[in-house]
Scaffold this motif. Structure first.
Motif, short mmCIF file in Angstrom:
data_model
loop_
_atom_site.label_atom_id
_atom_site.label_comp_id
_atom_site.label_asym_id
_atom_site.label_seq_id
_atom_site.Cartn_x
_atom_site.Cartn_y
_atom_site.Cartn_z
N GLU A 1 -2.53 -1.48 -7.01
CA GLU A 1 -3.93 -1.34 -6.70
C GLU A 1 -4.98 -2.30 -7.15
O GLU A 1 -6.04 -2.81 -6.53
CB GLU A 1 -4.37 0.17 -7.07
N ARG B 1 -7.41 -4.63 -5.18
CA ARG B 1 -8.84 -4.66 -4.75
C ARG B 1 -9.55 -6.00 -5.39
O ARG B 1 -10.61 -6.23 -5.02
CB ARG B 1 -9.35 -3.58 -5.77
N ARG C 1 1.08 -1.20 -0.01
CA ARG C 1 0.02 0.09 0.17
C ARG C 1 0.88 1.27 0.25
O ARG C 1 0.42 2.36 -0.78
CB ARG C 1 -0.85 0.17 1.21
N ARG D 1 -9.36 1.10 3.47
CA ARG D 1 -8.83 0.04 2.60
C ARG D 1 -9.82 -0.17 1.44
O ARG D 1 -10.97 -0.45 1.72
CB ARG D 1 -8.54 -1.29 3.35
N SER D 2 -9.26 -0.32 0.14
CA SER D 2 -10.10 -0.33 -1.06
C SER D 2 -10.58 -1.84 -0.98
O SER D 2 -11.28 -2.04 -1.92
CB SER D 2 -9.41 0.01 -2.13
N ASP D 3 -10.20 -2.65 -0.07
CA ASP D 3 -10.50 -3.99 -0.12
C ASP D 3 -11.39 -4.57 1.18
O ASP D 3 -11.57 -5.52 1.10
CB ASP D 3 -9.23 -5.03 -0.32
N SER E 1 -14.58 -7.19 -2.42
CA SER E 1 -13.26 -7.75 -2.39
C SER E 1 -13.09 -8.76 -1.50
O SER E 1 -12.19 -9.66 -1.53
CB SER E 1 -12.41 -6.56 -2.15
N ASN F 1 -14.58 -4.26 1.44
CA ASN F 1 -15.89 -4.35 1.15
C ASN F 1 -16.26 -5.95 0.77
O ASN F 1 -15.30 -6.61 0.38
CB ASN F 1 -15.84 -3.28 0.19
#
Ligand code: UDP
Ligand code: MG
Length: 195
Positions: free
Chosen positions: A55, A59, A40, A138-140, A145, A142
């Protein structure tokens, strides 16, 4: 200089690897290197050659090619070379990771054992969703992801843990309990190796 000692820390996403590693650092003076955090950080660097690739892998819950991860880990170990004990958190999580490590770094360090945080995937998923809702950023964290991360854990990381079990190198902790209760189990392991 003595050979750096390494402990790999593995477990499903949300098992509490990062949380427990911080506690280990405070009590036992290890250097904590989270492969995910290093990726990251690299992604966040302006102009990073690998930013977009990292990224999209993160994801999608996929595992970044080992050359990238190992070089970040090695760099981070060199930066702390005066310290000789490292917790490597969230790595190796695939056969590609394991082979890459064995071909490059393994011969320069002593792997003590693998600390495995065992936790049912439903609990792990709930924890990550709660962390996301609480603003982990964190974009993951969710559900889309997470479903992919869990699949990757089962298909790619579980066989690595099994591999180390066959080598009798895994110390397993029940990670379903509270942070403090889990850490009590962790201290039982570390008090013994420190002795
Ligand atoms: N990741 C990777 N290689 C690694 C460690 C992490 O590719 O060695 C990527 C992967 O996409 C993973 C994400 O980074 O899903 C988050 O990893 P981290 O260990 O931070 O998540 P955790 O498992 O702790 O939830
Ligand atoms: Mg983590």
């Amino acid at each position: 200089m003595s050979v750096p000692k390494v402990i790999f820390v593995l477990g499903p996403p949300g098992a509490g690897k990062g949380t427990q590693c911080q506690k280990i650092v405070q009590k036992y003076g290890y250097v904590h290197l989270s492969a995910g955090d290093l990726l990251r950080e690299e992604r966040a660097k302006p102009g990073s050659q690998y930013g977009e690739l990292i990224e999209s892998y993160i994801r999608d819950g996929k595992i970044v090619p080992v050359e990238i991860t190992c070089s970040l880990l090695e760099k981070a170990m060199m930066a702390k070379s005066e310290m000789n004990k490292f917790l490597i958190d969230g790595f190796p999580r695939s056969e590609n990771n394991l082979n890459g490590w064995n071909d490059s770094v393994d011969k320069k360090v002593k792997l003590l054992f693998v600390l495995y945080f065992d936790c049912p995937l439903e609990i792990c998923t709930e924890r990550c969703l709660a962390r996301g809702a609480a603003g982990s950023g964190r974009s993951d964290d969710n559900i889309e992801s997470l479903n992919k991360r869990v699949k990757t854990f089962l298909s790619e990381t579980a066989p690595i843990i099994q591999h180390y079990k066959e080598l009798d190198m895994v110390k397993t902790v029940d990670a379903t309990k509270s942070e403090d209760e889990v850490f009590t189990e962790v201290t039982e392991i570390f008090d013994n190796i420190e002795a």
